[in-house]
Design an enzyme around this catalytic site. Structure first.
Site: not given
Ligand code: F6P
Length: 361
Positions: A11, A79, A115, A137, A139, A141, A181-183, A234
């Site tokens: 991302g 993959r 990661d 990121t 996040d 994390d 966000m933040g996973r 989230e």
């Molecule tokens: O890891 C960054 C992040 O923005 C997360 O906070 C979020 O859950 C995810 O990516 C969203 O991913 P996508 O851009 O595939 O919707």
């Protein structure tokens, strides 16, 4: 002239261009290296899409959001998604990626990512590629670094959003639930929530009890506060309950896309308290736009250090922030587990001592 490659994968987030800016300038000015940028993350490596990066190509890119190289969170060479007419195939095209690395004439590759990116990069190292990471990121994390770049920018956006929600919540005497966000980590919610003065902050690390959240909001009403701001990560979930999954992206390294818990929380608050409630999901706004000054500096420090690691031959490492210092950290440290908020974090104590409810008492 020795040549190195750079790519951004996973991302996007504010600050990637600041890394590219620092990588290119440092590599040219200090080491007289040639640089190529692979396009759209590992897709560029698999499909041999790249461009040369000259000194002038990176002038003025520091304030730009996104990445001038493009990115992908699906293009894993091991993959690799190939879309047939009626179905998706995930093929191992890692040898094609290795061939393209060799053909391009680079001696090392700097991979800007999180990661998932580091996981792919480590596997490519096992196939003989020389790789250095840069931790990215929103996040925050990733283990092995106090901070990732992009996080500060996301927190600023969340803070501004909460500030704006305050005025409308106050005027209408409403509960505003804002999802960030933040996973699986609550860093954005906690720091954005503290900075914006959220009344309730719900994070994945502390499963919440909705009844207690509602009691807290009621008590605010009784004390004369006719509105409440509830910040929800989230990845948060009720005690004994499940995560809310928005979609599953089969071809992605991390297949789960979280999103929507705020609707559950908002609905229950309205039902239980009878207070008018609105829900806002900030979504990708948190990833867009210009990086903060802090992120520009951090990203530049990471980019410059990544070039040094390449020159010193410290492959398999990424620059991590420890206190004031940038140090080399083995990529493996950031792959095995995520950095979530420790339950004894002083930030949780700070939030509580400012009267913020964290959903658990
Ligand atoms: O890891 C960054 C992040 O923005 C997360 O906070 C979020 O859950 C995810 O990516 C969203 O991913 P996508 O851009 O595939 O919707």
């Amino acid at each position: 002239m020795p040549k190195i490659g750079v790519l951004s994968s996973g991302g996007d987030c504010p600050g990637i261009n600041a890394v590219i800016h620092a990588v290119v300038k440092k590599a040219i000015l200090d080491y007289n290296l040639e640089i190529v940028g692979f396009l759209d993350g590992f897709e560029g490596l698999v499909e041999n899409k790249w461009r040369e990066l000259q000194y002038n190509d990176v002038s003025g890119i520091m304030p730009l959001g996104g990445t001038i190289l493009g990115t992908s969170n699906k293009a894993d060479p091991f993959r690799y998604p190939v879309y047939r007419e009626d179905h998706l195939e995930l093929l191992d095209l890692s040898s094609q990626a290795v061939d393209n690395y060799r053909k391009s004439g680079i001696q090392a590759l700097i991979c800007i990512g999180g990661d998932g990116t580091f996981h792919i990069a480590s596997r490519l190292m096992e196939l003989g590629l020389n790789v250095v990471g840069v931790p990215k990121t929103i996040d925050n994390d990733l283990n092995g670094t106090d901070l990732t770049f992009g996080f500060d920018s996301a927190v600023s956006i969340v803070t501004e959003a909460i500030d704006r929600l305050h005025t409308t919540a106050q005027s209408h005497h409403r509960v505003m639930v804002v999802e960030v966000m933040g996973r699986y980590a609550g860093w954005i919610a906690l720091q954005g929530g503290i900075a914006g003065g959220g009344d309730v902050i719900l994070i994945p690390e502390i499963p919440f009890k909705i009844k207690q959240v509602c009691d807290f909001i009621q008590k605010r009403i009784e004390s004369g506060k006719r509105f409440s701001i509830v910040v929800v990560a989230e990845g948060s979930r009720p005690e004994g309950g499940d995560l809310v999954v928005q979609k599953v992206v089969q071809e992605s390294h991390d297949q789960i896309r979280l999103g929507g818990i705020s609707y559950v929380v908002g609905r229950e608050i309205e039902e239980l308290t009878k207070l008018e409630t609105r829900v806002v999901i900030l979504g990708h706004l948190q990833r867009g736009g210009s990086p903060t000054a802090f992120d520009r500096v951090l990203a530049s420090r990471f980019g410059a250090k990544a070039v040094e690691l390449v020159v010193e031959g410290q492959f398999g490492y990424f620059p991590g922030l420890r206190g004031e210092e940038i140090i080399p950290v083995p990529m493996a440290q950031a792959i095995d587990s995520l950095k979530t908020i420790p339950l004894d974090s002083p930030l949780l104590g700070l939030a509580r001592s400012m009267g913020t409810f964290l959903g658990e008492e």
